[in-house]
Design an enzyme around this catalytic site. Structure first.
Site, mmCIF file in Angstrom:
data_model
loop_
_atom_site.group_PDB
_atom_site.id
_atom_site.type_symbol
_atom_site.label_atom_id
_atom_site.label_comp_id
_atom_site.label_asym_id
_atom_site.label_seq_id
_atom_site.Cartn_x
_atom_site.Cartn_y
_atom_site.Cartn_z
ATOM 1 N N ASP A 6 -6.193 3.094 -16.348
ATOM 2 C CA ASP A 6 -6.668 1.737 -16.597
ATOM 3 C C ASP A 6 -8.169 1.698 -16.357
ATOM 4 O O ASP A 6 -8.623 1.886 -15.223
ATOM 5 C CB ASP A 6 -5.956 0.743 -15.682
ATOM 6 C CG ASP A 6 -6.613 -0.624 -15.702
ATOM 7 O OD1 ASP A 6 -6.906 -1.114 -16.804
ATOM 8 O OD2 ASP A 6 -6.850 -1.194 -14.614
ATOM 9 N N ASN A 9 -14.257 -2.716 -16.092
ATOM 10 C CA ASN A 9 -15.708 -2.695 -16.220
ATOM 11 C C ASN A 9 -16.396 -2.033 -15.030
ATOM 12 O O ASN A 9 -17.487 -1.486 -15.174
ATOM 13 C CB ASN A 9 -16.233 -4.130 -16.379
ATOM 14 C CG ASN A 9 -15.907 -4.717 -17.731
ATOM 15 O OD1 ASN A 9 -16.341 -4.206 -18.752
ATOM 16 N ND2 ASN A 9 -15.111 -5.773 -17.745
ATOM 17 N N THR A 10 -15.752 -2.063 -13.862
ATOM 18 C CA THR A 10 -16.349 -1.494 -12.663
ATOM 19 C C THR A 10 -15.717 -0.168 -12.271
ATOM 20 O O THR A 10 -16.415 0.793 -11.952
ATOM 21 C CB THR A 10 -16.236 -2.483 -11.482
ATOM 22 O OG1 THR A 10 -16.872 -3.721 -11.847
ATOM 23 C CG2 THR A 10 -16.898 -1.918 -10.229
ATOM 24 N N ASN A 11 -14.393 -0.095 -12.292
ATOM 25 C CA ASN A 11 -13.682 1.113 -11.874
ATOM 26 C C ASN A 11 -12.630 1.509 -12.894
ATOM 27 O O ASN A 11 -12.065 0.657 -13.594
ATOM 28 C CB ASN A 11 -12.995 0.907 -10.522
ATOM 29 C CG ASN A 11 -13.974 0.766 -9.377
ATOM 30 O OD1 ASN A 11 -14.819 1.630 -9.179
ATOM 31 N ND2 ASN A 11 -13.886 -0.320 -8.627
ATOM 32 N N ALA A 109 -7.006 -5.987 -22.855
ATOM 33 C CA ALA A 109 -5.850 -5.129 -22.623
ATOM 34 C C ALA A 109 -5.320 -5.266 -21.207
ATOM 35 O O ALA A 109 -4.106 -5.271 -20.979
ATOM 36 C CB ALA A 109 -6.226 -3.677 -22.915
ATOM 37 N N ASP A 110 -6.222 -5.395 -20.232
ATOM 38 C CA ASP A 110 -5.781 -5.506 -18.842
ATOM 39 C C ASP A 110 -4.962 -6.766 -18.614
ATOM 40 O O ASP A 110 -3.965 -6.754 -17.877
ATOM 41 C CB ASP A 110 -6.990 -5.470 -17.897
ATOM 42 C CG ASP A 110 -8.062 -6.509 -18.238
ATOM 43 O OD1 ASP A 110 -8.085 -7.019 -19.372
ATOM 44 O OD2 ASP A 110 -8.886 -6.804 -17.353
ATOM 45 N N THR A 188 -29.110 -16.068 7.704
ATOM 46 C CA THR A 188 -29.099 -15.998 6.238
ATOM 47 C C THR A 188 -27.872 -15.246 5.744
ATOM 48 O O THR A 188 -27.202 -15.678 4.790
ATOM 49 C CB THR A 188 -30.384 -15.298 5.739
ATOM 50 O OG1 THR A 188 -31.518 -16.069 6.131
ATOM 51 C CG2 THR A 188 -30.376 -15.156 4.225
#
Length: 261
Positions: A6, A9-11, A109-110, A188
């Site tokens: 699978d 976009n990232t992994n 597809a995912d 912050t």
């Protein structure tokens, strides 16, 4: 054995299945320039660590939302496993579920594979699948397994990266659950973490509530994706967390290959 791949976009996630049993799984950063040879060296080592050989793999199925990554993965399958890879959504592994949206060809597809997996996990009920990846998606699957549509929102990491990129003085921070329920930060970094984490919790509460109201029926809410466990302490949001929903969906899709779309 089945090798399910699978590509997000990232992994990119890889899993080895014997029937319905997942024997091993691995993850690598998505890079559409990675060659078949590079994949093979990486996978060969990992298979051996788990006690398997490349020759144990006799089928490969691929789902990808990164079209340029597909060719090298198909080449990997032919060159190193000796089989033609099946591609999710293409014969003989067409979806086998109805895509009841205006542009069914545009459904990722995912998301279609997740719908198949969710239907196998909770048949006969309305499902809401929330996937925490590069984008955060919410998808409605009806009791018959049809994909009914959903929502696309910026992912947690994407939102944080955009914030840091646009504000010169804000530091990069790690995504994690805050140590307290306070929404008043004293530094912050804590203020950024509160904004991202509790902001997403609030967004999920709002969107899930709106979808439940619009659907008008009880929903089984399933969370998946690499960052789903970040919100596991927010038990009121989900009925279950299924980190391997997409990989299991590929296994189910392979098992039902040949079904009509």
């Amino acid at each position: 054995m089945l090798l399910a791949i699978d590509v997000g976009n990232t992994n990119a996630k890889f899993a080895l299945f014997q029937g319905a049993e997942m024997l091993a799984r691995w993850r690598i950063a998505t890079d559409d320039r990675r060659t078949a040879d590079e994949y093979a060296v990486w996978l060969d080592q990992l298979l051996r660590i788990e006690g398997y050989e490349r020759s144990d793999v006799d089928a490969v199925i691929i789902s990808t939302v990164v079209p340029r990554a597909l060719h090298n993965l198909q080449l990997l399958s032919v060159k190193y496993f000796g089989v033609d890879a099946l591609v999710a959504g293409r014969a003989p592994v067409t979806w086998g579920i109805a895509l009841k949206v205006d542009e069914p060809q545009s459904v990722g597809a995912d998301r279609a594979v997740n719908a198949i997996s969710a239907q196998a996990a909770a048949p006969g009920t309305d499902k809401l699948v929330i996937s925490f990846g590069t984008a955060t998606t919410l998808d409605h699957i009806d009791p018959d397994g049809a994909y009914m549509g959903g929502i696309i929102a910026p992912g947690v990491n994407l939102s944080l990266e955009a914030l840091v990129a646009a504000a010169a003085k804000l530091p990069r921070i790690a995504i994690e659950a805050p140590t307290t329920n306070s929404v008043i930060g004293r530094t912050t970094e804590s203020q950024m973490l509160i904004g991202v984490y509790w902001g997403y919790v609030s967004m999920m509460e709002g969107l899930i509530g709106r979808m439940k109201a619009e659907i008008g029926k009880p929903l089984t809410v399933i969370a998946t994706g690499g960052l789903a466990t970040l919100f596991q302490e927010q038990a009121h949001l989900f009925d279950r967390i299924e980190p391997d929903l997409t990989l299991n969906g590929l296994m189910h899709l392979y098992a039902q290959r040949g079904s009509a779309a």
